[in-house]
Design a protein around this motif. Structure first.
Motif, PDB file in Angstrom:
ATOM      1  N   ARG A   1      68.130 -27.560 -14.654  1.00 16.21           N
ATOM      2  CA  ARG A   1      69.209 -26.851 -15.347  1.00 16.21           C
ATOM      3  C   ARG A   1      70.338 -26.489 -14.387  1.00 16.21           C
ATOM      4  O   ARG A   1      70.893 -25.390 -14.437  1.00 16.21           O
ATOM      5  N   SER A   2      70.672 -27.435 -13.506  1.00 14.46           N
ATOM      6  CA  SER A   2      71.701 -27.167 -12.494  1.00 14.46           C
ATOM      7  C   SER A   2      72.501 -28.441 -12.228  1.00 14.46           C
ATOM      8  O   SER A   2      71.943 -29.453 -11.796  1.00 14.46           O
ATOM      9  N   PHE A   3      73.815 -28.386 -12.508  1.00 19.96           N
ATOM     10  CA  PHE A   3      74.678 -29.514 -12.189  1.00 19.96           C
ATOM     11  C   PHE A   3      74.741 -29.733 -10.677  1.00 19.96           C
ATOM     12  O   PHE A   3      74.867 -30.855 -10.194  1.00 19.96           O
TER      13      PHE A   3
ATOM     14  N   LEU B   1      61.466 -31.793  -2.341  1.00 21.71           N
ATOM     15  CA  LEU B   1      62.151 -30.914  -1.387  1.00 21.71           C
ATOM     16  C   LEU B   1      62.765 -29.707  -2.088  1.00 21.71           C
ATOM     17  O   LEU B   1      62.661 -28.564  -1.604  1.00 21.71           O
ATOM     18  N   LEU B   2      63.405 -29.937  -3.226  1.00 19.07           N
ATOM     19  CA  LEU B   2      64.069 -28.842  -3.938  1.00 19.07           C
ATOM     20  C   LEU B   2      63.060 -27.908  -4.603  1.00 19.07           C
ATOM     21  O   LEU B   2      63.280 -26.688  -4.666  1.00 19.07           O
ATOM     22  N   ASN B   3      61.973 -28.453  -5.101  1.00 13.75           N
ATOM     23  CA  ASN B   3      60.933 -27.593  -5.681  1.00 13.75           C
ATOM     24  C   ASN B   3      60.347 -26.663  -4.625  1.00 13.75           C
ATOM     25  O   ASN B   3      60.112 -25.480  -4.873  1.00 13.75           O
ATOM     26  N   LYS B   4      60.103 -27.223  -3.432  1.00 12.31           N
ATOM     27  CA  LYS B   4      59.575 -26.405  -2.338  1.00 12.31           C
ATOM     28  C   LYS B   4      60.593 -25.340  -1.933  1.00 12.31           C
ATOM     29  O   LYS B   4      60.225 -24.174  -1.678  1.00 12.31           O
ATOM     30  N   TYR B   5      61.870 -25.735  -1.885  1.00 15.70           N
ATOM     31  CA  TYR B   5      62.942 -24.788  -1.553  1.00 15.70           C
ATOM     32  C   TYR B   5      62.964 -23.632  -2.545  1.00 15.70           C
ATOM     33  O   TYR B   5      62.992 -22.453  -2.170  1.00 15.70           O
ATOM     34  N   HIS B   6      62.934 -23.953  -3.834  1.00 14.71           N
ATOM     35  CA  HIS B   6      62.968 -22.919  -4.864  1.00 14.71           C
ATOM     36  C   HIS B   6      61.707 -22.058  -4.819  1.00 14.71           C
ATOM     37  O   HIS B   6      61.768 -20.836  -5.014  1.00 14.71           O
ATOM     38  N   HIS B   7      60.572 -22.698  -4.593  1.00 13.53           N
ATOM     39  CA  HIS B   7      59.313 -21.949  -4.537  1.00 13.53           C
ATOM     40  C   HIS B   7      59.329 -20.957  -3.369  1.00 13.53           C
ATOM     41  O   HIS B   7      58.956 -19.780  -3.541  1.00 13.53           O
ATOM     42  N   GLU B   8      59.739 -21.425  -2.193  1.00 13.41           N
ATOM     43  CA  GLU B   8      59.797 -20.552  -1.017  1.00 13.41           C
ATOM     44  C   GLU B   8      60.807 -19.423  -1.219  1.00 13.41           C
ATOM     45  O   GLU B   8      60.529 -18.255  -0.887  1.00 13.41           O
ATOM     46  N   TYR B   9      61.970 -19.764  -1.774  1.00  6.84           N
ATOM     47  CA  TYR B   9      63.006 -18.746  -1.964  1.00  6.84           C
ATOM     48  C   TYR B   9      62.552 -17.695  -2.972  1.00  6.84           C
ATOM     49  O   TYR B   9      62.859 -16.496  -2.822  1.00  6.84           O
TER      50      TYR B   9
ATOM     51  N   GLU C   1      70.482 -19.185  -7.827  1.00  4.46           N
ATOM     52  CA  GLU C   1      70.586 -18.059  -8.743  1.00  4.46           C
ATOM     53  C   GLU C   1      69.293 -17.969  -9.559  1.00  4.46           C
ATOM     54  O   GLU C   1      68.529 -18.942  -9.633  1.00  4.46           O
ATOM     55  N   PRO C   2      69.041 -16.823 -10.158  1.00  2.00           N
ATOM     56  CA  PRO C   2      67.805 -16.657 -10.939  1.00  2.00           C
ATOM     57  C   PRO C   2      67.603 -17.761 -11.989  1.00  2.00           C
ATOM     58  O   PRO C   2      66.481 -18.204 -12.215  1.00  2.00           O
ATOM     59  N   ARG C   3      68.688 -18.195 -12.627  1.00  4.65           N
ATOM     60  CA  ARG C   3      68.549 -19.231 -13.656  1.00  4.65           C
ATOM     61  C   ARG C   3      68.093 -20.558 -13.058  1.00  4.65           C
ATOM     62  O   ARG C   3      67.498 -21.393 -13.740  1.00  4.65           O
ATOM     63  N   HIS C   4      68.411 -20.787 -11.752  1.00  7.57           N
ATOM     64  CA  HIS C   4      67.982 -22.020 -11.096  1.00  7.57           C
ATOM     65  C   HIS C   4      66.483 -22.023 -10.823  1.00  7.57           C
ATOM     66  O   HIS C   4      65.894 -23.091 -10.607  1.00  7.57           O
ATOM     67  N   LEU C   5      65.882 -20.821 -10.804  1.00 19.30           N
ATOM     68  CA  LEU C   5      64.456 -20.715 -10.489  1.00 19.30           C
ATOM     69  C   LEU C   5      63.595 -20.616 -11.742  1.00 19.30           C
ATOM     70  O   LEU C   5      62.369 -20.547 -11.646  1.00 19.30           O
ATOM     71  N   GLN C   6      64.255 -20.619 -12.897  1.00 26.54           N
ATOM     72  CA  GLN C   6      63.510 -20.438 -14.142  1.00 26.54           C
ATOM     73  C   GLN C   6      62.516 -21.566 -14.397  1.00 26.54           C
ATOM     74  O   GLN C   6      61.480 -21.361 -15.034  1.00 26.54           O
ATOM     75  N   HIS C   7      62.836 -22.759 -13.874  1.00 26.80           N
ATOM     76  CA  HIS C   7      61.946 -23.907 -14.136  1.00 26.80           C
ATOM     77  C   HIS C   7      60.572 -23.674 -13.507  1.00 26.80           C
ATOM     78  O   HIS C   7      59.570 -24.260 -13.944  1.00 26.80           O
ATOM     79  N   LEU C   8      60.496 -22.812 -12.464  1.00 23.60           N
ATOM     80  CA  LEU C   8      59.201 -22.523 -11.841  1.00 23.60           C
ATOM     81  C   LEU C   8      58.296 -21.721 -12.765  1.00 23.60           C
ATOM     82  O   LEU C   8      57.068 -21.747 -12.624  1.00 23.60           O
ATOM     83  N   ASP C   9      58.930 -20.971 -13.696  1.00 25.31           N
ATOM     84  CA  ASP C   9      58.162 -20.140 -14.617  1.00 25.31           C
ATOM     85  C   ASP C   9      58.198 -20.687 -16.042  1.00 25.31           C
ATOM     86  O   ASP C   9      58.008 -19.946 -17.006  1.00 25.31           O
TER      87      ASP C   9
ATOM     88  N   GLY D   1      51.480 -29.201  -8.411  1.00 27.87           N
ATOM     89  CA  GLY D   1      51.368 -29.765  -9.757  1.00 27.87           C
ATOM     90  C   GLY D   1      52.708 -29.914 -10.438  1.00 27.87           C
ATOM     91  O   GLY D   1      52.973 -30.912 -11.117  1.00 27.87           O
ATOM     92  N   VAL D   2      53.576 -28.908 -10.256  1.00 35.37           N
ATOM     93  CA  VAL D   2      54.908 -28.968 -10.872  1.00 35.37           C
ATOM     94  C   VAL D   2      55.691 -30.169 -10.348  1.00 35.37           C
ATOM     95  O   VAL D   2      56.269 -30.950 -11.117  1.00 35.37           O
ATOM     96  N   SER D   3      55.688 -30.340  -9.034  1.00 38.08           N
ATOM     97  CA  SER D   3      56.419 -31.460  -8.443  1.00 38.08           C
ATOM     98  C   SER D   3      55.813 -32.796  -8.860  1.00 38.08           C
ATOM     99  O   SER D   3      56.538 -33.772  -9.102  1.00 38.08           O
ATOM    100  N   MET D   4      54.487 -32.859  -8.960  1.00 36.32           N
ATOM    101  CA  MET D   4      53.834 -34.092  -9.378  1.00 36.32           C
ATOM    102  C   MET D   4      54.239 -34.471 -10.793  1.00 36.32           C
ATOM    103  O   MET D   4      54.522 -35.645 -11.085  1.00 36.32           O
ATOM    104  N   ILE D   5      54.301 -33.476 -11.670  1.00 34.66           N
ATOM    105  CA  ILE D   5      54.719 -33.747 -13.053  1.00 34.66           C
ATOM    106  C   ILE D   5      56.190 -34.152 -13.093  1.00 34.66           C
ATOM    107  O   ILE D   5      56.569 -35.115 -13.769  1.00 34.66           O
ATOM    108  N   TYR D   6      57.047 -33.406 -12.362  1.00 30.30           N
ATOM    109  CA  TYR D   6      58.479 -33.714 -12.338  1.00 30.30           C
ATOM    110  C   TYR D   6      58.730 -35.142 -11.843  1.00 30.30           C
ATOM    111  O   TYR D   6      59.471 -35.915 -12.457  1.00 30.30           O
ATOM    112  N   THR D   7      58.122 -35.468 -10.690  1.00 34.91           N
ATOM    113  CA  THR D   7      58.375 -36.799 -10.112  1.00 34.91           C
ATOM    114  C   THR D   7      57.819 -37.895 -11.005  1.00 34.91           C
ATOM    115  O   THR D   7      58.418 -38.972 -11.122  1.00 34.91           O
ATOM    116  N   SER D   8      56.694 -37.642 -11.656  1.00 33.68           N
ATOM    117  CA  SER D   8      56.123 -38.654 -12.550  1.00 33.68           C
ATOM    118  C   SER D   8      57.036 -38.882 -13.748  1.00 33.68           C
ATOM    119  O   SER D   8      57.180 -40.017 -14.211  1.00 33.68           O
TER     120      SER D   8
END
Length: 776
Positions: free
Chosen positions: A240-242, A292-300, A376-384, A707-714
């Motif tokens: 959800r991020s251009f 890389l971006l999933n890990k970045y968002h997860h860590e942040y 921003e918080p909306r960029h991290l919503q995909h983690l939840d 698991g999230v990254s595995m699903i996304y990449t698949s």
């Protein structure tokens, strides 16, 4: 430790990194200006193959059989004044095109007449004058149709079908001008259709190859566009991020420039295989960005420190991403083990391109996002994402409490896989997988139905002495062989010295059609003495006889019946040769483009299967290097063999044959699908250290994060390879379906079967120490 230092270097020298990447990209982009399409037909056999060597030697003597284009028309009024005039004009116009050597058609045929004074045969054109009255044309038409030599070669009397054979200078077929050359021929032919109202049919290897090459070129650009649109859409829907979408596309765009620039740098042309490298890099490059971006968002999301999050992206994901790219590159790199040039080039460029994706992504993603505002918080919503979290929870519960069901289903899949595997056939066509509604396919079937086919098959006979081909014994054996070969419906009528001898006999007896048969007894020597002394002076004779009269070939056209049937035909024809020529059978060779292709297809399939075994071996070595434990190697490799087995089974059940466009699936899919195993096991290894070797907790934590990254990449890979379904070629469609299917099964295998195995190990071996070195 390596990636810990790399993280420090990249983040401390961000502008230097951007400058270096920019300079390399500019250099590679400059090289793109010299990139061009490969225009020569590439044999699938190695240069050292005895059949190919023999075929090339005969081509030097008789000329290449692959330079003949065929144009046909169905016309019941062919010998009426206006239609015949249009046809002759078409022949004359074609002869004026630079690159056309000559045109053989009904309007240009000759008759054989004996000259009793000079005791030679005269070859007189039947239609000598520029124009004729209708009565004259009717009479000459009857003469033309009374010559069996041309029947089923230039005309089909029963169906009122006439054709012309356009001999093209071979050099024009191996230059970039060939597309324009073919267009010029078709334009001239279309003018005939406009004037006469008749529809023309086109075929022959030059026409087919050029038409398909043009279609493939258009599809390459289409797939690049589709790959960009599909991956961009999926990236936006996931994050959800251009901003993420655009910079991820920037990474893959730079990677494509590097890959294609390297191809130009090593002076490789774009072939049928390397044409898919650009969309391939896009599709494979995006998962790098996702991880890389999933890990970045997860860590942040854990600590809110942007710099620390990016540092851990490089440190924790860098080693796993490096290995995933390395294994994917190895999947392609195994094509270098084959002895086929087109595969060697594809393997090298794909391998280098994929490692280029790793370099670009590991440099640009942290650098660019370190210069941008934090998420921003909306960029991290995909983690939840509730749906995604629910899916991960179900996966974890399945591994914890339903392992028995997982293993039962896995066992059923494996059994079905082996059953389907036994039904897989290796079969390819010279005109492979052209859409049934495409005019090239329709016209090919038209010529196969009415003239036997357009693919060359040749039988070459060495008589071992000058003018030996005119000996009665030789002619008799050739004729006997031809009579035996009449039982094969795939073969056309032959063009041979035996047919020429029959034609000569008919000419000797004043053109009486009933005399079209082989000279026998004393008349043979008498009639043959009328033939010219130099066999190379006649344009038609030199197609099947060398200038000395020692070598001759029987020319057939064969239907594109598939490599299996062509192999059967060759075997049967060789048996007929042995039966007819007996002790001299070793001097007879069955060759031609169709035979070369059938053997080349088998060689290619065997080579690709060997490359798959090599890929599994090499990737296993990489696993051993990373995990330092044999059990972990098995855990990373075995779950990824199940998708390959199931894909082979699907091919068997659906009747999809092993051929170049489908067998390549396995090496590609294995190299990609094992990436999920690497990311999961790398995280599992890191969790073991944190949880003091608690296997169950480590597995659960590893699934929760990766698991999230595995699903996304698949998802990205599934739809990314799915773009090939839009192809007009059945083989490319199968490639897209099979790779997508394999990766989907690989997701199930890595997300459910692999954790289930690990959890089973934890129950049976709870006390075992799993302390492993941390390479990250």
């Amino acid at each position: 430790m390596v990636f810990k230092h790399l993280a420090r270097i990249i983040l401390k020298n961000r502008f230097l990194v951007l400058t270096m990447v920019g300079l390399v990209t500019a250099f590679m982009a400059y090289n793109l200006t010299s990139l061009k399409f490969y225009v020569e037909p590439t044999p699938l056999l190695p240069k050292t193959d005895s059949l190919l060597i023999e075929h090339n030697e005969f081509s030097e003597i008789f000329g290449k059989g692959e330079n003949m284009m065929v144009v046909g028309v169905k016309d019941s009024s062919f010998f009426t004044q206006p239609n015949f005039k249009h046809w002759r004009k078409l022949v004359n116009d074609l002869n004026q095109i630079d690159g056309v050597e000559h045109v053989l058609s009904m309007s240009e045929i000759f008759n054989i007449e004996r000259d009793t004074e000079s005791r030679t045969f005269k070859f007189n054109k039947i239609f000598e004058e520029e124009s004729y009255s209708q009565n004259e044309l009717d009479s000459l038409g009857q003469v033309a149709l009374s010559l069996p030599f041309y029947e089923d070669l230039l005309y089909n009397k029963d169906e009122n079908i006439y054709l012309m054979m356009i001999s093209i200078r071979y050099e024009i077929l191996v230059t970039m001008e060939r597309n324009q050359f073919l267009k010029e021929i078709v334009d001239v032919c279309e003018q005939y259709s406009k004037n006469s109202g008749n529809t023309l049919r086109y075929s022959g290897l030059p026409y087919i190859r050029i038409s398909l090459a043009m279609l493939i070129e258009r599809e390459m650009y289409m797939f690049i566009l589709f790959a960009i649109l599909i991956t961009a859409t999926i990236l936006y829907l996931l994050f959800r991020s251009f901003r993420i979408m655009l910079f991820s596309l920037l990474v893959v765009a730079v990677s494509v420039v590097w890959g294609l620039g390297f191809m130009a740098l090593v002076d490789y042309d774009i072939t049928l295989l390397t044409a898919v490298i650009a969309p391939l890099i896009i599709v494979i490059g995006v998962p790098n960005c996702v991880y890389l971006l999933n890990k970045y968002h997860h860590e942040y999301s854990v600590h809110g420190n942007k710099t620390k999050a990016l540092q851990r992206v490089i440190q924790k994901i860098g080693s796993a991403t490096f290995l995933t790219n390395l294994t994917t590159a190895a999947g392609f790199g195994t094509f270098l083990f084959t002895n086929i040039r087109i595969l060697n080039e594809f393997g090298l460029i794909a391998s280098v391109g994929i490692m280029g994706v790793f370099i670009v992504s590991i440099l640009l993603i942290p650098t660019i996002f370190s210069l941008l505002p934090p998420p921003e918080p909306r960029h991290l919503q995909h983690l939840d994402n509730p749906g995604l979290k629910n899916t991960i929870t179900r996966v974890i519960l399945t591994g914890l409490y339903r392992r028995k069901l997982v293993f039962i289903i896995s066992s059923i899949i494996i059994v079905l896989g082996f059953i389907g595997l036994t039904r897989v056939q290796s079969k390819g066509y010279m005109v492979d997988d052209i859409p049934k509604k495409h005019t090239t396919y329709i016209d090919l079937k038209f010529f196969e139905e009415h003239f036997g086919g357009v693919m060359p098959l040749e039988i070459v006979i060495d008589t071992e002495r000058p003018r030996g081909i005119l000996q009665q014994g030789t002619l008799s054996r050739i004729n006997q062989l031809q009579e035996r070969l009449e039982k094969y419906p795939e073969l056309s009528s032959p063009l041979s010295v035996a047919e020429a001898a029959k034609f000569a006999r008919q000419g000797y007896y004043n053109g009486n059609p009933s005399q079209y048969r082989l000279p026998r007894g004393p008349e043979s020597s008498f009639i043959m003495s009328y033939l010219p002394k130099d066999m190379g002076n006649n344009e038609l004779l030199e197609r099947f006889a060398d200038s000395t009269g020692r070598l001759t070939r029987v020319l057939y056209n064969v239907a594109d019946a598939g490599s299996i049937r062509i192999k059967e035909l060759r075997s049967s024809i060789n048996a007929d040769v042995d039966s007819v020529f007996k002790n001299n059978a070793d001097n007879v060779s069955v060759t031609g483009g169709s035979i070369i292709y059938a053997k080349g297809n088998d060689y290619l399939v065997r080579s690709l299967l060997i490359s798959l075994v090599a890929a599994i071996g090499i990737i296993s070595i990489f696993m051993a290097w990373m995990f330092r434990k044999g059990k972990m190697v098995l855990l990373s490799v075995l779950p990824n063999l199940i998708p390959l087995l199931l894909t082979a089974a699907a091919m068997g059940f659906l009747g999809i044959a092993l051929k170049p466009s489908t067998v390549i699936v396995f090496s590609i899919a294995f190299g990609i699908s094992v990436d999920n195993s690497i990311h999961f096991l790398a995280k599992y290894r890191q969790e073991l250290t944190k949880t003091n070797n608690n296997l169950k907790e480590s597995v659960v934590n590893a699934i929760s994060e990766t698991g999230v990254s595995m699903i996304y990449t698949s998802i990205v890979l599934f739809f990314g390879f799915g773009i090939f379904i839009a192809s007009q070629f059945g083989g490319t469609v199968s490639l897209g379906i099979l790779v997508s299917f394999t990766l989907l099964v690989a997701l199930f295998s890595n997300l459910i079967i692999l954790p289930s195995i690990l959890l089973s190990v934890s129950r049976t071996n709870e006390s075992e120490s799993e302390s492993l070195p941390d390479n990250g």
